[in-house]
Scaffold this active site. Structure first.
Site, PDB file in Angstrom:
ATOM      1  N   GLU A 191      68.134  14.785  36.077  1.00 33.89           N
ATOM      2  CA  GLU A 191      67.672  13.903  35.002  1.00 33.89           C
ATOM      3  C   GLU A 191      68.028  14.359  33.579  1.00 33.89           C
ATOM      4  O   GLU A 191      67.165  14.431  32.705  1.00 33.89           O
ATOM      5  CB  GLU A 191      66.154  13.695  35.125  1.00 33.89           C
ATOM      6  N   GLU A 228      66.294  10.071  46.812  1.00 31.54           N
ATOM      7  CA  GLU A 228      64.830   9.962  46.730  1.00 31.54           C
ATOM      8  C   GLU A 228      64.389   8.513  46.968  1.00 31.54           C
ATOM      9  O   GLU A 228      63.481   8.007  46.296  1.00 31.54           O
ATOM     10  CB  GLU A 228      64.348  10.441  45.347  1.00 31.54           C
TER      11      GLU A 228
HETATM   12  C1  GLA Z   1      61.741  12.719  40.296  1.00 31.74           C
HETATM   13  C2  GLA Z   1      62.031  14.104  40.828  1.00 31.74           C
HETATM   14  C3  GLA Z   1      61.363  14.359  42.141  1.00 31.74           C
HETATM   15  C4  GLA Z   1      59.961  13.817  42.166  1.00 31.74           C
HETATM   16  C5  GLA Z   1      59.972  12.371  41.819  1.00 31.74           C
HETATM   17  C6  GLA Z   1      58.604  11.770  41.877  1.00 31.74           C
HETATM   18  O1  GLA Z   1      62.488  11.742  40.815  1.00 31.74           O
HETATM   19  O2  GLA Z   1      63.392  14.350  40.967  1.00 31.74           O
HETATM   20  O3  GLA Z   1      61.330  15.724  42.372  1.00 31.74           O
HETATM   21  O4  GLA Z   1      59.149  14.543  41.286  1.00 31.74           O
HETATM   22  O5  GLA Z   1      60.442  12.279  40.496  1.00 31.74           O
HETATM   23  O6  GLA Z   1      57.771  12.344  42.779  1.00 31.74           O
END
Ligand code: GLA
Length: 374
Positions: free
Chosen positions: A163, A268
C-alpha cells in the site's frame, strides 16, 4: 448438494437445522478447490493465529482439502513480531510457518514494509521528531534481514511492500515515504532479495483494479524496474463489493500488470454484501463510520437474493481468473469463515458480514460450490 439444502443453509435464524444438514454437505465434498484448480493457479486463504495453532481442527481439515497456499492474517506484521522496545516475539509467526511446513502448503509472507500496524515510535525519537534516513534504513535492514532470513526457504513469496500508493493516487505520505522517499520501496525489495534470492517478491495494494490507481501503480512499477529493483509480482488485494468494480476493470488490471512482466496475484479477496458507506469499499483500515441498523441489514441471516448475488459474483470472478490463468499465480481469500472476517468490524464496527466461502457454521456456501464446479 441439492437446492433444498442450499436454501436451508442460507436461511436466516435456522442455524440448528443448517448445521445438522451441513454435516452431510461436508461429507459430500471430497474434492476440494485445491484439486480443481491445480493446473490453473494456487488457491489461498489468509489464516489467523488460532487456525495456525490448530485450535480448530475442522478448519485445519478445510485448509488441507481446499487450499494450496496460505498467508498469515497478522502474524508477520511489524506489531505482531516486535515488542514496544523493538525485541522480537516469534510465537505466532513460527506457528504460521510451522503450519505451512507441516501440511506442505505454499506459504506467503505478509508484509515487510507497510505504514499500518506498526507503531509510530519506529519512525520517531523521544521528542516526536522523525528519525534520520540513515537510522530508518538501519531499522529496515535489521527488520527485513532478520525476518526473511529466519524463514528463508520456507516462505515462497513475500509482500515486500504494502500500500505505498495513497487514495489520491500519489505516493502515500507515510512515515516511510516522508523519511526515505520512494527509496524505501527499493530498499525493502533489495534487502528481501539479498536475504532470500529464491523468494518471489511482490508489491501489494488495494483499489488497484480501478483505473486511476492502476495507472499510478503501473508508473510506480516502471520506475522501480528502471532502477533495477527485484520485483516479481503484483498483488491485487481485491477487497471488493458485490456491485463493483466491474469484471472489465479487474481484467484491465490483470493485463496491465502482466504487461509489465510481473506475475499477478489476487492476495486478499473478499466480497462485501453490506451497504456501502462510500461509493466503493476501500481498505485503508484506519477509516471508520458510525453503526446504524440500516447499515446492518443481514443481522439474522443473509437474504436469498443477496446470497445469489454473492455466489454469482464469485463465479464471475473465478471465470475471469481462469480466462487469465496464464498470468495469474494465485488467488487468495482473506479469511476462511464469515464469523472471523475483518469486514464484521470494517468500516463500521459490529455488523454481520458474509464475504467469504464458508459460513458461520464453518460450512461451504453456495459460492464455494459455484467455483468448485468451474
Ligand atoms: C490490508 C492489509 C491486510 C489486512 C487487510 C484488512 O488489506 O494488507 O493485511 O490488514 O487490510 O484486514
Amino acid at each position: 448438494m441439492n437446492s433444498n439444502r442450499r436454501q436451508f443453509l442460507i436461511g436466516g435464524g435456522i442455524t440448528a437445522l443448517a448445521s445438522q444438514l451441513s454435516i452431510g454437505a461436508m461429507a459430500a465434498t471430497k474434492t476440494g478447490l485445491k484439486e480443481v484448480y491445480k493446473d490453473r493457479f494456487l488457491v489461498g486463504a489468509a489464516i489467523n493465529a488460532a487456525i495456525a495453532r490448530n485450535d480448530h481442527p475442522d478448519l485445519t481439515e478445510i485448509i488441507k482439502r481446499d487450499f494450496s497456499s496460505i498467508t498469515p492474517e497478522n502474524a508477520l506484521k511489524w506489531e505482531s513480531v516486535r515488542n514496544e522496545d523493538g525485541s522480537w516475539k516469534w510465537e505466532d509467526a513460527d506457528a504460521f510457518v510451522e503450519f505451512g511446513q507441516k501440511h506442505k502448503i505454499h506459504s506467503v509472507g505478509h508484509c515487510l514494509a507497510w505504514h499500518s500496524q506498526i507503531p509510530d515510535s519506529v519512525f520517531k525519537n523521544d521528542k516526536g521528531e522523525y528519525i534520520s534516513a540513515a537510522a530508518l534504513s538501519k531499522k529496515m535492514e535489521e527488520h527485513i534481514t532478520t525476518i526473511v532470513g529466519r524463514y528463508k526457504g520456507k516462505l515462497a513469496a513475500w509482500d515486500a511492500v504494502n500500500e505505498a500508493v495513497g487514495d489520491d493516487n500519489q505516493m502515500r505520505k507515510s512515515h516511510y515515504y516522508n523519511i526515505l522517499g520512494e527509496e524505501f520501496i527499493d530498499k525493502a525489495f533489495h534487502l528481501a532479495h539479498e536475504t532470500d534470492p529464491n523468494a518471489h517478491l511482490m508489491y501489494n495494494d488495494y483499489n488497484n483494479e480501478k483505473e486511476n490507481k492502476r495507472e499510478a501503480t503501473v508508473e510506480l512499477v516502471k520506475r522501480l524496474q528502471k532502477r533495477g529493483v527485484p520485483i516479481h509480482g503484483l498483488g491485487i488485494q481485491a477487497h471488493i463489493a458485490v456491485g463493483g468494480p466491474s469484471i472489465e476493470e479487474i481484467e484491465k488490471s490483470i493485463i496491465a500488470f502482466h504487461n509489465l512482466g510481473l506475475r499477478v496475484h489476487f492476495t486478499e479477496l473478499d466480497i462485501d454484501v453490506l451497504p456501502l458507506v462510500w461509493d466503493l469499499p476501500v481498505a485503508e483500515i484506519s477509516t471508520r463510520f458510525d453503526y446504524k441498523p440500516e447499515r446492518d441489514p443481514f443481522k439474522t441471516g443473509l437474504s436469498k437474493e443477496m446470497n445469489d448475488q454473492l455466489s454469482k459474483r464469485y463465479e464471475d470472478l473465478f471465470k475471469l481468473f481462469i480466462k487469465h490463468k496464464d498470468k495469474i499465480d494465485r488467488v487468495t481469500v482473506w479469511g476462511l469463515t464469515d464469523d472471523t472476517s475483518w469486514l464484521n468490524g470494517f468500516p463500521i464496527k459490529g455488523r454481520t458480514s458474509y464475504p467469504l466461502l464458508f459460513n458461520r457454521d464453518h460450512q461451504p456456501k453456495d459460492a464455494y460450490y459455484k467455483i468448485l464446479k468451474l
